[in-house]
Design a protein around this motif. Sequence first.
Motif, PDB file in Angstrom:
ATOM      1  N   GLN A 357      11.184   4.567   2.753  1.00 25.79           N
ATOM      2  CA  GLN A 357       9.873   4.215   3.321  1.00 25.79           C
ATOM      3  C   GLN A 357       9.549   2.760   2.967  1.00 25.79           C
ATOM      4  OE1 GLN A 357       8.188   6.574   5.139  1.00 25.79           O
ATOM      5  NE2 GLN A 357       9.749   8.124   4.662  1.00 25.79           N
ATOM      6  N   LEU A 358       8.877   2.073   3.864  1.00 25.52           N
ATOM      7  CA  LEU A 358       8.483   0.686   3.598  1.00 25.52           C
ATOM      8  C   LEU A 358       7.086   0.663   2.981  1.00 25.52           C
ATOM      9  CD1 LEU A 358       9.721  -1.056   6.865  1.00 25.52           C
ATOM     10  CD2 LEU A 358      10.977  -0.576   4.771  1.00 25.52           C
ATOM     11  N   SER A 359       6.784  -0.429   2.285  1.00 23.89           N
ATOM     12  CA  SER A 359       5.468  -0.522   1.647  1.00 23.89           C
ATOM     13  C   SER A 359       4.386  -0.727   2.703  1.00 23.89           C
ATOM     14  CB  SER A 359       5.446  -1.705   0.680  1.00 23.89           C
ATOM     15  OG  SER A 359       5.425  -2.902   1.438  1.00 23.89           O
ATOM     16  N   GLU A 360       3.154  -0.355   2.348  1.00 25.20           N
ATOM     17  CA  GLU A 360       2.019  -0.543   3.264  1.00 25.20           C
ATOM     18  C   GLU A 360       1.889  -2.014   3.665  1.00 25.20           C
ATOM     19  OE1 GLU A 360       0.268   1.833   4.812  1.00 25.20           O
ATOM     20  OE2 GLU A 360       1.622   3.205   3.753  1.00 25.20           O
ATOM     21  N   GLU A 361       2.134  -2.948   2.699  1.00 23.43           N
ATOM     22  CA  GLU A 361       1.995  -4.387   3.009  1.00 23.43           C
ATOM     23  C   GLU A 361       2.954  -4.790   4.111  1.00 23.43           C
ATOM     24  OE1 GLU A 361       0.975  -4.698  -1.381  1.00 23.43           O
ATOM     25  OE2 GLU A 361       3.083  -4.951  -0.807  1.00 23.43           O
ATOM     26  N   LYS A 363       4.410  -2.939   6.322  1.00 22.67           N
ATOM     27  CA  LYS A 363       4.042  -2.303   7.591  1.00 22.67           C
ATOM     28  C   LYS A 363       2.856  -3.024   8.227  1.00 22.67           C
ATOM     29  CE  LYS A 363       3.929   2.094   6.040  1.00 22.67           C
ATOM     30  NZ  LYS A 363       4.023   3.580   6.016  1.00 22.67           N
TER      31      LYS A 363
END
Length: 454
Positions: A357-361, A363
């Motif tokens: 999963q990628l970080s919220e930042e 994304k």
Amino acid sequence: MTHSSHRYHITTFGCQMNKADSERMAGVLEEMGFEWSEAPDDADVILYNTCTIRDNAEQKVYSYLGRQARRKHEQPNLTLIVAGCVAQQEGEALLRRVPELDLVMGPQHANRLRDLLEQVFNGNQIVATEPIHIVEDITKPRRDSNVSAWVNVIYGCNERCTYCVVPNVRGVEQSRTPEAIRAEMEELGRQGYREVTLLGQNIDAYGRDLPGATAEGRHKHTLTDLLYFVHDVPGVERIRFATSHPRYFTERLIRACAELPKVCEHFHIPFQSGDNEVLKAMSRGYTQEKYRRIIDTIRRYMPDASISADAIAGFPGETEAQFENTLKLVEDIGFDQLNTAAYSPRPGTPAALWENQLSEEVKRDRLQRLNHLVSVKAAERSLRYQGRIEEVLVEDQNPKDPNQVMGRTRGNRLTFFEGAIADLKGQTVPVKITEVRAFSLTGEQVQLAATCGN
């Protein structure tokens, strides 16, 4: 039983399928004698028609529910309903979280609202989420517009995109018969609707589950055949369809759209990512090259067609270079409109469980960059309308300016111009475009002079 003094309120989240379901359920409630209430706090029956595609939609449902659940402690005869995809996915868990709920019902049960409510009024708390065979729909929806209407042609979805919860909540594909669809459209034509959008979660799959093939061995019920079957329904001037899947989008369909005068030159074909590896991880079943070929074919037949799509930024494992392939696709194609989202993990989907999963930042950053490019390209695409005369089907008054009406071009651009809604509603009017913006246009009505013989 009828409820003469009772009022209902429906809040709808999510896709056009949900809007169509809400309109059907509103139709049922009105048949039962309920009246629409704009304010939820004045209603005796409150229904939230929910969507699981985006996280915040789910959180919103819970916060709205909490407020109404508290109200129920003072007004025990308040009926609370959660319908739609969150209901399907959470089922009993919703009741545990919000015991004040009376009815939890999945999207396939929209047509059963009446008998489910009868059971609730007899004192039962109900969860209806088991898969059922679609009941052919006889209730008349209360449509939000009285100019353009939705008609469902296929329910459910057999695709298994790794990010998507739709197949879990809307069940397997079930097509309605061409005859049932045409009958509904004829009724809408009689009622004065001018535009019909044929709807399916994966509309290109229409008819695969209906029996019968032609002598040439081709399936005789495809979306293309359906368009030929319904395109001459009296009263209906425009036909659109959504949502398409690139995997099944054929040249035969494109040709039909070019040939049939009522079918609008407007295509909504999600691509989701411009990178082949990411598309494979999403289980989309096509490459970006194939997607580009589809768009090229559309533009060969209809150079001016408008094209909208959906895209996801920040899918698990997406690298910067892969994201740039999405930007490149958007840059090259020049969409008229693009619905974008940062990836959000949905319960019960494969991608939600992946480690990468990628970080919220990251994304958020990618989504902003994508959105910026989308509006730049949409503004460029809008320029082609400057000074042109476009056919606008008038739907409503401009809520921000009572002197203006608004409607859509065949290419689905929202267009504003001066005029009185009382005279123009439901009319198709030639409008000369004087002002272009990324996602809408302004113009003035053209009085077409009678041509003289010189």
